[in-house]
Design an enzyme around this catalytic site. Structure first.
Site, mmCIF file in Angstrom:
data_model
loop_
_atom_site.group_PDB
_atom_site.id
_atom_site.type_symbol
_atom_site.label_atom_id
_atom_site.label_comp_id
_atom_site.label_asym_id
_atom_site.label_seq_id
_atom_site.Cartn_x
_atom_site.Cartn_y
_atom_site.Cartn_z
ATOM 1 N N HIS A 1 2.416 4.197 1.499
ATOM 2 C CA HIS A 1 0.944 3.744 1.544
ATOM 3 C C HIS A 1 0.212 4.280 2.841
ATOM 4 C CE1 HIS A 1 2.202 0.248 -1.370
ATOM 5 N NE2 HIS A 1 1.671 1.141 -1.835
ATOM 6 N N GLU B 1 0.088 2.028 5.888
ATOM 7 C CA GLU B 1 1.336 1.252 6.527
ATOM 8 C C GLU B 1 1.827 2.439 7.432
ATOM 9 O OE1 GLU B 1 3.250 -0.504 3.047
ATOM 10 O OE2 GLU B 1 1.432 -1.437 2.423
ATOM 11 N N HIS C 1 7.794 0.556 4.654
ATOM 12 C CA HIS C 1 6.441 -0.002 4.128
ATOM 13 C C HIS C 1 6.011 -0.839 5.348
ATOM 14 C CE1 HIS C 1 5.617 1.254 -0.010
ATOM 15 N NE2 HIS C 1 6.902 1.871 0.157
ATOM 16 N N GLU D 1 10.287 -3.196 4.336
ATOM 17 C CA GLU D 1 8.878 -3.860 4.891
ATOM 18 C C GLU D 1 8.931 -4.195 6.541
ATOM 19 O OE1 GLU D 1 6.125 -3.848 3.323
ATOM 20 O OE2 GLU D 1 6.724 -3.881 1.175
#
Length: 451
Positions: free
Chosen positions: A91, A94, A221, A311
């Protein structure tokens, strides 16, 4: 200025890793595409004998998707040496993963030159592939707004505004059907004309997976702090808004892999981050929220590769001033997770004349997910410590089973020698054929969580 406690903690971590000196904070910055490319080529120039730069393709706007490889034999797959990959910036907005992977490249090179035994062993025994940015076009959109004004969605997709983590062929539905009908459990077939249904960046990554027999991977991410593992897509529809845990046949090893990262991270394992709570800093993807056409599940269902999604920050586009702290928080975790590729079993599959057999199936009793041998006849199977019955089979050969006990340290080597099947014998050897997945299910527009 760092507090005394922070300095002590930093010094202790550097001692563990064997680093001679911490990198200057001034070196931490957000890299534009051109700066990122220069940084990668600078590392390659500094460590020419253990690195190689190659492009897996181009983005929609024509930017190369560069990978930096670390190996004692760059550009060559050595039998029984596992292939590992890190992917960042899928992404575009990110960005922490992108910067961490640039730092990791510099770190691996510098520590190798400094004689760090741990890093030297890792590079000599692993082929490491690092793709800092899978979505350089989206990054440029996000970077124009910068850290202070970056929105939740601006730059998330590629230049065509397509979310790349909702863009892979959806093999989950086919897998869930096969589970109920005793069908194929690995290397599921792709739908017809799949190349026309994906973005250039997705196509490049799938071709990359086809060209390298990856064993382990992580996809970096931002927007939360948690280690997320497959399956991402729920087997059943949501009931009253509640998500349902969707375990893979390798659920236990995936939990262990996720914990390997979360507990090596400075605070991920504590669970309370970004206003959310994840016990031990890990979560099953579908239990968090269901996601279709993601890269993580695709790796597991189409290749031999086990991938988790990391994440890494509450802030998708953290300010440059936060990068040094984030690097120190993630550095040990990045190395520790990479080392997990050396657990379980590995070996060769030969015929009676000692010729390697490619595309042979390796099945573990009690775990309904097989892996296959690569072009050189070698295989790698991640497993927890324990005793297992393992069977090798290939078309035209008699299958052979062996019992092996796996310990907590390096992978146990287990080789197989297969005899030709008697003429006229139908051994029902598993192939890679199967029904095409014709699913056209669309992703709900509200399904836009961090991953």
């Amino acid at each position: 200025m760092l507090s005394c406690i922070s300095l002590v903690w930093t010094g202790a971590l550097l001692l563990v890793l064997g680093a001679p000196q911490a990198q200057a904070i001034d070196d931490f910055k957000h890299h534009s595409y051109e700066e990122m490319v220069r940084a990668l080529f600078s590392v390659q120039s500094q460590c020419p004998y253990i690195t190689r730069i190659y492009s897996i393709g181009r983005s929609a706007e024509g930017r190369h998707l560069y990978v930096l490889e670390f190996s004692d034999s760059p550009g060559i797959h050595e039998a029984l040496e596992p292939e590992f990959k890190y992917v960042g910036n899928m992404h575009g907005n990110e960005v922490l993963g992108r910067e961490l992977l640039i730092q990791l490249c510099q770190f691996l090179c510098e520590e190798y030159l400094a004689g760090n035994q741990r890093i030297t062993s890792l590079i000599h025994n692993t082929r490491i592939h690092i793709l800092p940015s899978m979505n350089p076009d989206g990054y440029e959109v996000a970077a124009r707004q910068g850290p202070e004004f970056n929105g939740y969605l601006v730059g998330r997709g590629n230049s065509r505004d397509v979310d790349l983590n909702r863009n892979f062929p959806d093999l989950n539905g086919l897998m869930y059907y096969y589970e109920k009908n005793n069908g194929q459990n690995h290397h599921l077939p792709l739908p017809d004309k799949w190349e026309l249904q994906v973005e250039p960046e997705t196509l490049a990554v799938i071709k990359w997976m086809q060209n390298y027999n990856f064993v382990l991977s992580a996809n970096l991410h931002g927007g939360a702090v948690v280690a997320n593992y497959p399956f991402d897509k729920s087997r059943e529809a949501r009931v009253r808004g509640k998500s349902a845990y969707s375990a893979t046949p390798d659920d236990k090893i995936f939990k262990k892999l996720a914990k390997a990262y979360s507990y090596a991270h400075s605070w991920m394992h504590k669970g309370w981050n970004c206003g959310d709570y994840f016990e031990e800093g890990i979560t099953n993807g579908a239990n968090w929220y269901s996601l279709s056409k993601g890269m993580q599940d695709f790796n597991y269902l189409y290749t031999n590769c086990f991938e988790i999604t990391l994440e890494l920050s509450c802030d998708k586009f953290p300010p440059a001033s936060a990068l040094a702290k984030e690097w120190l928080a993630n550095r040990e975790a990045l190395v520790s997770y990479l080392e997990q590729v050396h657990h379980g079993i590995k070996g060769m599959v030969y015929d009676e004349n000692n010729n390697p057999i490619s595309n042979a199936d390796i099945a573990v009793a009690g775990i309904n997910h097989d892996v296959t041998t690569g072009a050189d006849g070698d295989y790698f199977r991640l497993l927890l410590p324990g005793t297992y019955t393992v069977t090798a089979s290939a078309s035209g050969y008699q299958p052979y089973s062996s019992t092996v006990t796996v310990g907590p340290a390096e992978a146990i080597q287990l080789h197989f020698y297969l005899k030709p099947a008697p003429k006229g014998t139908n051994l029902n050897a598993k192939g890679h054929q199967g029904k095409k997945n014709l699913s056209t299910a669309k992703v709900p527009p509200t399904n836009l969580g961090p991953r």
